[in-house]
Enzyme design. Structure first.
Site, short mmCIF file in Angstrom:
data_model
loop_
_atom_site.label_atom_id
_atom_site.label_comp_id
_atom_site.label_asym_id
_atom_site.label_seq_id
_atom_site.Cartn_x
_atom_site.Cartn_y
_atom_site.Cartn_z
N HIS A 256 0.65 -0.89 -0.24
CA HIS A 256 0.39 -0.58 -0.02
C HIS A 256 0.49 1.43 0.10
O HIS A 256 1.73 0.84 1.12
CB HIS A 256 -0.98 -0.63 1.45
CG HIS A 256 -2.31 1.37 1.51
ND1 HIS A 256 -1.60 1.80 1.06
CD2 HIS A 256 -3.43 0.53 0.76
CE1 HIS A 256 -3.41 3.01 0.84
NE2 HIS A 256 -4.11 2.02 0.40
N ASP A 307 -8.06 -5.09 -0.65
CA ASP A 307 -8.37 -6.37 -1.52
C ASP A 307 -8.44 -7.40 -1.45
O ASP A 307 -8.93 -8.40 -1.65
CB ASP A 307 -7.92 -5.73 -3.03
CG ASP A 307 -8.20 -4.54 -3.48
OD1 ASP A 307 -9.47 -4.42 -3.40
OD2 ASP A 307 -7.63 -3.08 -4.06
N1 ACO Z 1 3.97 -7.31 -4.70
C1 ACO Z 1 5.34 -7.25 -4.60
N2 ACO Z 1 6.28 -6.93 -4.78
C2 ACO Z 1 5.80 -5.80 -4.00
C3 ACO Z 1 4.13 -5.45 -4.38
C4 ACO Z 1 3.44 -6.33 -4.02
N3 ACO Z 1 1.80 -6.46 -4.27
N4 ACO Z 1 3.72 -4.25 -3.70
C5 ACO Z 1 5.20 -3.42 -3.86
N5 ACO Z 1 5.67 -4.10 -3.93
C6 ACO Z 1 7.28 -3.59 -3.90
C7 ACO Z 1 7.42 -3.10 -5.52
O1 ACO Z 1 8.18 -4.47 -6.59
C8 ACO Z 1 8.76 -2.17 -5.64
O2 ACO Z 1 9.99 -2.92 -5.51
P1 ACO Z 1 11.44 -2.09 -5.77
O3 ACO Z 1 11.20 -0.96 -4.24
O4 ACO Z 1 11.80 -3.09 -4.75
O5 ACO Z 1 11.35 -1.79 -6.63
C9 ACO Z 1 8.75 -1.47 -3.55
O6 ACO Z 1 7.31 -2.66 -3.20
C10 ACO Z 1 8.07 -0.91 -3.79
O7 ACO Z 1 6.59 -0.28 -4.35
P2 ACO Z 1 6.02 0.43 -5.45
O8 ACO Z 1 5.26 -0.47 -6.53
O9 ACO Z 1 6.33 1.77 -5.38
O10 ACO Z 1 4.56 0.69 -4.09
P3 ACO Z 1 3.62 2.48 -4.87
O11 ACO Z 1 3.08 3.24 -3.33
O12 ACO Z 1 3.54 3.04 -6.02
O13 ACO Z 1 2.51 1.25 -4.82
C11 ACO Z 1 0.85 -0.20 -4.39
C12 ACO Z 1 1.27 1.01 -4.06
C13 ACO Z 1 0.25 0.41 -6.10
C14 ACO Z 1 -0.39 -0.51 -3.85
C15 ACO Z 1 1.48 -1.83 -4.67
O14 ACO Z 1 1.37 -1.69 -3.67
C16 ACO Z 1 0.88 -2.32 -6.40
O15 ACO Z 1 1.04 -2.51 -6.92
N6 ACO Z 1 0.24 -3.39 -4.77
C17 ACO Z 1 -0.44 -4.25 -5.70
C18 ACO Z 1 -1.93 -4.22 -6.15
C19 ACO Z 1 -2.60 -3.32 -5.28
O16 ACO Z 1 -2.88 -4.26 -4.58
N7 ACO Z 1 -3.48 -2.49 -5.33
C20 ACO Z 1 -4.42 -2.52 -4.29
C21 ACO Z 1 -3.92 -1.57 -3.24
S1 ACO Z 1 -5.38 -0.92 -2.25
C22 ACO Z 1 -7.06 -0.05 -2.97
O17 ACO Z 1 -5.97 0.87 -4.04
C23 ACO Z 1 -7.76 -0.38 -3.18
#
Ligand code: ACO
Length: 370
Positions: A256, A307
């Protein structure tokens, strides 16, 4: 001017609707944990719109108004019948909500009274149009909304044509409470940006639905179910997830932008997932989910978000997986419209700047010489 990618950490609006402070989510100052246990979704919608919990007569009046507005114009349903059978459910919702404006004589009325009425109409009509879409694509006739029952009950009834079990109504109602608002999430921000141009509430909600559709936001709940269906068995969890982690693929339903120590909504949905599994006498989805959580949290330190467990809950309620994100919209439209009303109260155009990183000092070359 230096850009902050994804606007991370940027405070882009002042709001008194919901807050996330030290990992605690509140709506209008009420802890989500307490609301999830005690409040109905309709009470929460009232709270978001009006800033206070309703009295009994205020809640009765809201419920009556929701009942009155739940039926949609027959031309709107006629439009849904024209959609291709394989239309994406969120694309359908985006289109049908935009079309609701065409049949609302006060769509362009920007007074606060009309905007509050339109918020209630949208709240009342989203369940109706989603259920109608789901039935029409299966060759079934839409079912007219019932009067005198809550939104969760009415939605399940309009979807199946049968009176839902009380336990299913309570579970869905709680899920709606948990999804109702979430500060300046992507879809709410989209809604606020849209109406800050003084565009109308239907435009704001249509923008929000477009933003919610994506798998990084609301679309994640469906993506979680796709993953659970792919994995299929508890025994298959470890090789499947390990492979994804080794390939540095994202696991949907984890992580998140704001919560780094866990999403406070997830525990309620986890509990609901366990209870529904026990009631159905089938713990497979719950056990798979727990095992995925153990692996992802253990290896990546990432916690489940709202989710993750909602996917198994909705499936155990008999809801098709491509309706999960539309259900999110049924709940979040309360928050979107509360934010739109708040934006109108003290509006200023939202127009940030971009850090220019393109070429400079270019000279025009006539087309024949390029
Ligand atoms: N699985 C694996 N790795 C992850 C995940 C995940 N679900 N989420 C984040 N990471 C990792 C990224 O790969 C990144 O790693 P790195 O630094 O080695 O490249 C690091 O954690 C930071 O992730 P970002 O994507 O830059 O974090 P951001 O704050 O931009 O994104 C988000 C948040 C979009 C929710 C992200 O965690 C994600 O894509 N999760 C999966 C999708 C999801 O569940 N979305 C629902 C969110 S809740 C909602 O909207 C209701």
């Amino acid at each position: 001017m230096t850009a902050t990618k994804g606007l991370e950490g940027i405070v882009a609006a002042a709001s008194s609707i919901s807050s996330i402070i030290d990992g605690v989510l509140t709506y209008r100052g009420y802890d989500i944990d307490e609301l999830a246990e005690k409040a109905s979704f309709e009470e929460v919608a009232y709270l978001l719109w009006h800033g206070k919990l309703p009295t009994r007569s205020e809640l009765d009046a809201l419920n009556a108004q929701l009942g009155e507005y739940a039926a949609v114009a027959s031309d709107v349903i006629a439009g849904v019948r024209l959609y291709p059978k394989d239309t994406n459910s969120m694309a359908a919702l985006r289109t049908v909500v935009s079309s609701l404006a065409l049949y609302d004589p006060e769509a362009g009325d920007m007074s606060r009274e009309a905007n509050i009425r339109k918020a209630v109409k949208l709240q009342a009509q989203l369940p109706t149009v989603i259920a109608a879409f789901a039935r029409i694509r299966q060759g079934q006739e839409p079912i007219a909304p019932k009067k005198g029952v809550g939104i969760a009950h009415n939605f399940l009834y309009m979807l199946t044509g049968e009176e839902p079990a009380e336990v299913a109504v309570q579970a869905l109602d709680k899920a709606l409470v948990l999804h109702a608002d979430h500060e300046l999430n992507a879809s709410t921000f989209a809604a606020r940006v849209t109406v800050a141009t003084l565009s109308d509430i239907y435009s704001g909600v249509t923008s929000a639905i477009g933003a919610l559709k994506g798998p990084l936001h609301g679309g994640a709940n469906e993506a979680v179910m796709v993953m659970l269906d792919d994995i299929a068995t508890v025994a298959n969890v470890e090789p499947y997830i390990q492979n994804k982690l080794n390939n540095k693929e994202k696991i949907m339903g984890f992580g998140h932008r704001v919560y780094k120590n866990g999403d406070p909504r997830a525990k309620h949905l986890q509990m609901m997932s366990r209870q529904l599994g026990e009631l159905n006498g089938d713990m497979r989805l719950y056990e798979m989910s727990v095992k995925i959580e153990d692996l992802v949290t253990g290896q990546k330190g990432l916690k489940p978000n709202v989710d993750f467990y909602s996917a198994s809950c909705y499936t155990m309620l008999g809801i098709p997986r491509d309706l999960f994100t539309p259900i999110f919209a049924i709940s979040r439209v309360s928050g979107w419209t509360a934010h739109i009303l708040e934006q109108f109260e003290d509006n200023r155009l939202i127009r940030p700047r971009a850090e220019y990183v393109g070429p400079v000092n270019q000279r025009y070359v006539p087309i024949a010489q390029r």
